[in-house]
Design a protein around this motif. Structure first.
Motif, PDB file in Angstrom:
ATOM      1  N   HIS A  74       0.814  -1.220   0.000  1.00 12.65           N
ATOM      2  CA  HIS A  74       0.000   0.000   0.000  1.00 12.65           C
ATOM      3  C   HIS A  74       0.846   1.268   0.000  1.00 12.65           C
ATOM      4  N   HIS A  75       2.176   1.123  -0.013  1.00  9.85           N
ATOM      5  CA  HIS A  75       3.039   2.286   0.177  1.00  9.85           C
ATOM      6  C   HIS A  75       3.970   2.539  -0.996  1.00  9.85           C
ATOM      7  N   SER A  76       3.751   1.876  -2.115  1.00 14.81           N
ATOM      8  CA  SER A  76       4.606   2.095  -3.279  1.00 14.81           C
ATOM      9  C   SER A  76       4.266   3.441  -3.921  1.00 14.81           C
ATOM     10  N   PHE A  77       4.883   3.709  -5.045  1.00 18.00           N
ATOM     11  CA  PHE A  77       4.705   4.986  -5.737  1.00 18.00           C
ATOM     12  C   PHE A  77       3.234   5.276  -6.039  1.00 18.00           C
ATOM     13  N   TRP A  78       2.440   4.213  -6.287  1.00 17.94           N
ATOM     14  CA  TRP A  78       1.050   4.401  -6.714  1.00 17.94           C
ATOM     15  C   TRP A  78       0.087   4.623  -5.549  1.00 17.94           C
ATOM     16  N   LYS A  79       0.499   4.315  -4.319  1.00 21.07           N
ATOM     17  CA  LYS A  79      -0.337   4.561  -3.135  1.00 21.07           C
ATOM     18  C   LYS A  79      -1.731   3.938  -3.274  1.00 21.07           C
ATOM     19  N   ASP A  80      -1.768   2.689  -3.691  1.00 21.29           N
ATOM     20  CA  ASP A  80      -3.046   1.988  -3.861  1.00 21.29           C
ATOM     21  C   ASP A  80      -3.306   1.145  -2.611  1.00 21.29           C
ATOM     22  N   ASP A  81      -4.466   1.358  -1.959  1.00 19.95           N
ATOM     23  CA  ASP A  81      -4.768   0.617  -0.747  1.00 19.95           C
ATOM     24  C   ASP A  81      -5.598  -0.636  -1.012  1.00 19.95           C
ATOM     25  N   SER A 120      -3.748  -0.227  -9.146  1.00 24.60           N
ATOM     26  CA  SER A 120      -3.527  -1.655  -9.372  1.00 24.60           C
ATOM     27  C   SER A 120      -4.701  -2.296 -10.109  1.00 24.60           C
ATOM     28  N   ARG A 121      -5.908  -1.843  -9.825  1.00 23.30           N
ATOM     29  CA  ARG A 121      -7.075  -2.390 -10.538  1.00 23.30           C
ATOM     30  C   ARG A 121      -7.082  -1.903 -11.985  1.00 23.30           C
ATOM     31  N   LEU A 122      -6.651  -0.669 -12.201  1.00 22.91           N
ATOM     32  CA  LEU A 122      -6.523  -0.173 -13.573  1.00 22.91           C
ATOM     33  C   LEU A 122      -5.459  -0.962 -14.330  1.00 22.91           C
ATOM     34  N   ALA A 123      -4.356  -1.279 -13.636  1.00 21.83           N
ATOM     35  CA  ALA A 123      -3.302  -2.084 -14.265  1.00 21.83           C
ATOM     36  C   ALA A 123      -3.816  -3.479 -14.604  1.00 21.83           C
ATOM     37  N   ALA A 124      -4.698  -4.018 -13.773  1.00 20.35           N
ATOM     38  CA  ALA A 124      -5.272  -5.347 -14.048  1.00 20.35           C
ATOM     39  C   ALA A 124      -6.121  -5.315 -15.319  1.00 20.35           C
ATOM     40  N   ILE A 125      -6.855  -4.217 -15.542  1.00 17.35           N
ATOM     41  CA  ILE A 125      -7.660  -4.087 -16.768  1.00 17.35           C
ATOM     42  C   ILE A 125      -6.742  -4.016 -17.983  1.00 17.35           C
ATOM     43  N   ASP A 126      -5.669  -3.230 -17.886  1.00 22.22           N
ATOM     44  CA  ASP A 126      -4.679  -3.184 -18.970  1.00 22.22           C
ATOM     45  C   ASP A 126      -4.081  -4.563 -19.229  1.00 22.22           C
ATOM     46  N   TYR A 127      -3.852  -5.293 -18.166  1.00 20.16           N
ATOM     47  CA  TYR A 127      -3.274  -6.641 -18.280  1.00 20.16           C
ATOM     48  C   TYR A 127      -4.176  -7.548 -19.125  1.00 20.16           C
ATOM     49  N   ILE A 128      -5.483  -7.498 -18.862  1.00 21.77           N
ATOM     50  CA  ILE A 128      -6.433  -8.353 -19.585  1.00 21.77           C
ATOM     51  C   ILE A 128      -6.463  -7.997 -21.070  1.00 21.77           C
ATOM     52  N   VAL A 129      -6.569  -6.701 -21.378  1.00 17.31           N
ATOM     53  CA  VAL A 129      -6.650  -6.282 -22.784  1.00 17.31           C
ATOM     54  C   VAL A 129      -5.340  -6.600 -23.507  1.00 17.31           C
ATOM     55  N   SER A 130      -4.214  -6.359 -22.855  1.00 15.42           N
ATOM     56  CA  SER A 130      -2.919  -6.643 -23.470  1.00 15.42           C
ATOM     57  C   SER A 130      -2.750  -8.133 -23.723  1.00 15.42           C
ATOM     58  N   ASP A 131      -3.201  -8.937 -22.796  1.00 12.24           N
ATOM     59  CA  ASP A 131      -3.082 -10.386 -22.964  1.00 12.24           C
ATOM     60  C   ASP A 131      -3.913 -10.887 -24.144  1.00 12.24           C
ATOM     61  N   GLU A 132      -5.060 -10.245 -24.386  1.00 14.84           N
ATOM     62  CA  GLU A 132      -5.949 -10.678 -25.464  1.00 14.84           C
ATOM     63  C   GLU A 132      -5.559 -10.096 -26.823  1.00 14.84           C
ATOM     64  N   SER A 133      -4.605  -9.195 -26.858  1.00 16.56           N
ATOM     65  CA  SER A 133      -4.223  -8.554 -28.125  1.00 16.56           C
ATOM     66  C   SER A 133      -3.514  -9.555 -29.044  1.00 16.56           C
ATOM     67  N   ASP A 134      -3.486  -9.213 -30.330  1.00 15.14           N
ATOM     68  CA  ASP A 134      -2.822 -10.079 -31.302  1.00 15.14           C
ATOM     69  C   ASP A 134      -1.310  -9.927 -31.250  1.00 15.14           C
ATOM     70  N   VAL A 135      -0.854  -8.718 -30.945  1.00 12.87           N
ATOM     71  CA  VAL A 135       0.577  -8.448 -30.776  1.00 12.87           C
ATOM     72  C   VAL A 135       0.726  -7.583 -29.533  1.00 12.87           C
ATOM     73  N   PHE A 136       1.659  -7.958 -28.680  1.00 10.72           N
ATOM     74  CA  PHE A 136       1.929  -7.167 -27.475  1.00 10.72           C
ATOM     75  C   PHE A 136       3.320  -6.561 -27.604  1.00 10.72           C
ATOM     76  N   VAL A 137       3.417  -5.250 -27.382  1.00 12.68           N
ATOM     77  CA  VAL A 137       4.681  -4.523 -27.535  1.00 12.68           C
ATOM     78  C   VAL A 137       4.986  -3.800 -26.225  1.00 12.68           C
ATOM     79  N   ALA A 138       6.220  -3.925 -25.763  1.00 15.79           N
ATOM     80  CA  ALA A 138       6.641  -3.225 -24.549  1.00 15.79           C
ATOM     81  C   ALA A 138       7.708  -2.200 -24.900  1.00 15.79           C
ATOM     82  N   ASN A 139       7.794  -1.137 -24.112  1.00 17.79           N
ATOM     83  CA  ASN A 139       8.845  -0.146 -24.361  1.00 17.79           C
ATOM     84  C   ASN A 139      10.051  -0.366 -23.455  1.00 17.79           C
ATOM     85  N   ASN A 140       9.965  -1.345 -22.566  1.00 16.22           N
ATOM     86  CA  ASN A 140      11.114  -1.753 -21.756  1.00 16.22           C
ATOM     87  C   ASN A 140      10.865  -3.186 -21.295  1.00 16.22           C
ATOM     88  N   ASN A 141      11.830  -3.752 -20.607  1.00 16.28           N
ATOM     89  CA  ASN A 141      11.667  -5.140 -20.167  1.00 16.28           C
ATOM     90  C   ASN A 141      11.327  -5.174 -18.683  1.00 16.28           C
TER      91      ASN A 141
END
Length: 566
Positions: free
Chosen positions: A196-203, A440-461
């Motif tokens: 709960h104390h990282s940069f994002w401050k998500d409880d 974190s919940r917003l990141a989970a939504i991004d995770y689902i859409v990215s996983d279902e995409s035909d091509v996934f591209v990252a800008n870092n590792n």
């Protein structure tokens, strides 16, 4: 409580010791102590009285003999578990040594079993034969066979509390490894606590992001998981739970040598900052457990899943195929990287202030970090890379990100290269509002859409790139493009000095081996979370040569291999 004492208690009654039944439903069951029972209607016959006295005497003698034997057994086993070598027999300094491999193998088996017969077998077949007659030259092999049935009803060595660290995907690796560590220690895992104390401050708690009941039930055959330490255990403890932090990428032996003795003594142990605290290289059984946790047991809650899949359908409705681009370009990432992106004194001051959060970070050279490939690609550089790889301006992009440093001005070059540009905020509208306060919940939504995409591209590792790359390999091998930042950095700096055709050709050359081909996944390469080779049982079909112009220019023709999971 020492090992010897714990084993003595576990023999007398599981409910009196640190150890408790693996089945939580039977944890409160009472076990009646063994006592000499006298009949309420004794017979006046002297022979009956004599017989009963004889029975009681034999029972007391048996109990005394068993206590004597188990005391010796426990003391010898404690020496082996804690010291890692066999005891000297009869004070003989010339006692032959036992192979450390055998010691480690038996130690792991003994941790997972609290069956008295196994301990007695171990004692007489192995320890007592040292320096005398070698009855069983490979006692540990026989011990394996004996332990097969014993481990089915194993008892827990205590409760393991885990405090994860970082953002959603970094915490995901911690949760995955926590289950494996609980298995190594034969401990009962308490549902991990999120950071709960990282940069994002998500409880948000575990239950807010993951389906906790599914998590517990789906892993029931591997590890006992509970939602909290029972109140009666907490009340019975003389001291608060012992808290410690293990080194990064510790081997299983570290947990057996350093954590297990404390767990047996204190009953409850908490491991803090738990991210990447377990070795990347584990035995096959434990690696497959990692896969079961990460790809099957960690399932998002129903509201997150429903909205994530709605966004996927909306992307599919606009375009049959789409690319998901994860832009890890938030202020904390840029500050941590130590890189410079041309923002002048304002950028240096703002990122410098954020860097103060990490007291141990060394002074870094921005130019040096860029040459080493440690700087995340800018949104503009990602767009240039994709265009050079053959993706045209009518390609649909779903951009997964948090707060982009520089905002709309930073994103503008990417939008110009790919006008069909969408984010969760653009697609979710009012449905996204309940999730907005929780990164974190917003990141989970991004995770689902990215996983279902035909091509996934990252800008870092980073963490999400690794986790999703591994999942997409495991779930059917969909293409994942990672930038070869070390080679691309020099190319981007010199892009104004060459024509587009030359630039495009060099980008393709730089990206060989970073395009998500099935043969990139080899044992020993990278993090297991990114390359789960142990869990992919069948070699996937190879992609066609990337030089095939039709595949490069047309994302709809991106080939996908096929794999099966174990």
């Amino acid at each position: 409580m020492g090992v010897a004492k714990a084993w003595r208690f576990s023999f007398i009654s599981p409910n009196l010791a640190v150890l408790h039944p693996q089945n939580p439903h039977n944890a409160t069951a009472t076990v009646k102590p063994l006592v000499c029972y006298r009949s309420p209607n004794p017979s006046p016959s002297s022979s009956s009285a004599s017989s009963w006295s004889l029975v009681c005497g034999l029972m007391l003698f048996g109990l005394g003999l068993i206590s004597l034997i188990t005391g010796h057994v426990a003391s010898h086993l404690e020496w082996i578990l804690d010291v890692g070598r066999p005891p000297l027999i009869s004070g003989n300094p010339n006692t032959p040594t036992i192979s450390m491999d055998v010691v480690k193998e038996a130690r792991v088996l003994l941790v997972r079993s609290s069956n008295l017969l196994v301990r007695l077998f171990f004692y007489f077949a192995w320890v007592r034969s040292v320096g005398k007659i070698s009855i069983f030259p490979n006692a540990s092999s026989i011990l394996v066979c004996v332990c097969v049935a014993a481990t089915r009803q194993r008892f827990s060595n205590g409760y393991l509390l885990i405090a994860t660290s970082g953002g959603l995907n970094q915490q995901r690796t911690g949760i995955t490894d926590a289950v494996v560590v609980a298995r190594i220690l034969n401990a009962t895992l308490v549902v991990p606590e999120l950071d709960h104390h990282s940069f994002w401050k998500d409880d948000s708690d575990f239950v807010d992001i993951f389906d906790v009941n599914w998590f517990i039930s789906s892993l029931a055959k591997d590890v006992t998981i509970v939602k909290r330490v029972p109140e009666k255990v907490m009340r019975s403890m003389e001291k608060p739970p012992y808290t410690m932090r293990v080194p990064r990428k510790s081997a299983p032996d570290y947990y057996l040598d350093q954590v297990l003795p404390i767990l047996l003594r204190r009953r409850v142990v908490q491991l803090t900052k738990f991210d990447y605290r377990l070795s990347n290289d584990l035995e096959e059984e434990l690696q497959k457990l990692r896969c079961r946790v990460n790809y099957h047991a960690l399932r998002f809650t129903k509201p997150i899943q429903e909205l994530g899949h709605k966004l996927v359908k909306r992307m599919r409705k606009m375009a049959g195929r789409f690319i998901a681009v994860h832009l890890r370009f938030e202020p904390d990432m840029l500050a941590f990287s130590g890189c410079y992106y041309g923002g002048g004194d304002k950028e240096r001051y703002e990122l410098g202030e954020i860097r103060k959060r990490w007291e141990t970070l060394p002074e870094l050279s921005p130019d040096g970090e860029r040459k080493r490939g440690k700087c995340p690609l800018t949104p503009h550089e990602v767009g240039l890379m994709l265009r050079a790889l053959g993706y045209t301006n009518d390609t649909f992009l779903y951009v997964a990100s948090g707060e982009i440093y520089g905002g709309e001005e930073t994103l503008r070059p990417l939008r110009e290269l790919f006008p069909n540009f969408y984010t969760k905020e653009m697609l979710g509208n009012e449905e996204l509002k309940p999730f907005l306060p929780f990164s974190s919940r917003l990141a989970a939504i991004d995770y689902i859409v990215s996983d279902e995409s035909d091509v996934f591209v990252a800008n870092n590792n980073g963490n999400m790139a690794k986790i999703l790359a591994g999942r997409r390999r495991y779930m059917g091998h969909k293409r994942t493009i990672r930038p070869n930042a070390k080679k691309l950095s020099a190319l981007f700096m010199a892009r104004d000095q060459m024509g587009w055709d030359t630039f495009s050709k060099k980008v393709r050359s730089c990206q060989r081996g970073f395009m998500g081909e099935p043969d990139e996944m080899k044992p020993g390469r990278g993090e297991f979370h990114e390359y789960p080779h142990t869990c992919v049982c069948e070699k996937p079909k190879p992609f066609k040569d990337f030089e095939d112009k039709d595949q490069v220019d047309n994302p709809a023709h991106v080939a996908k291999g096929s794999t099966t999971k174990s």
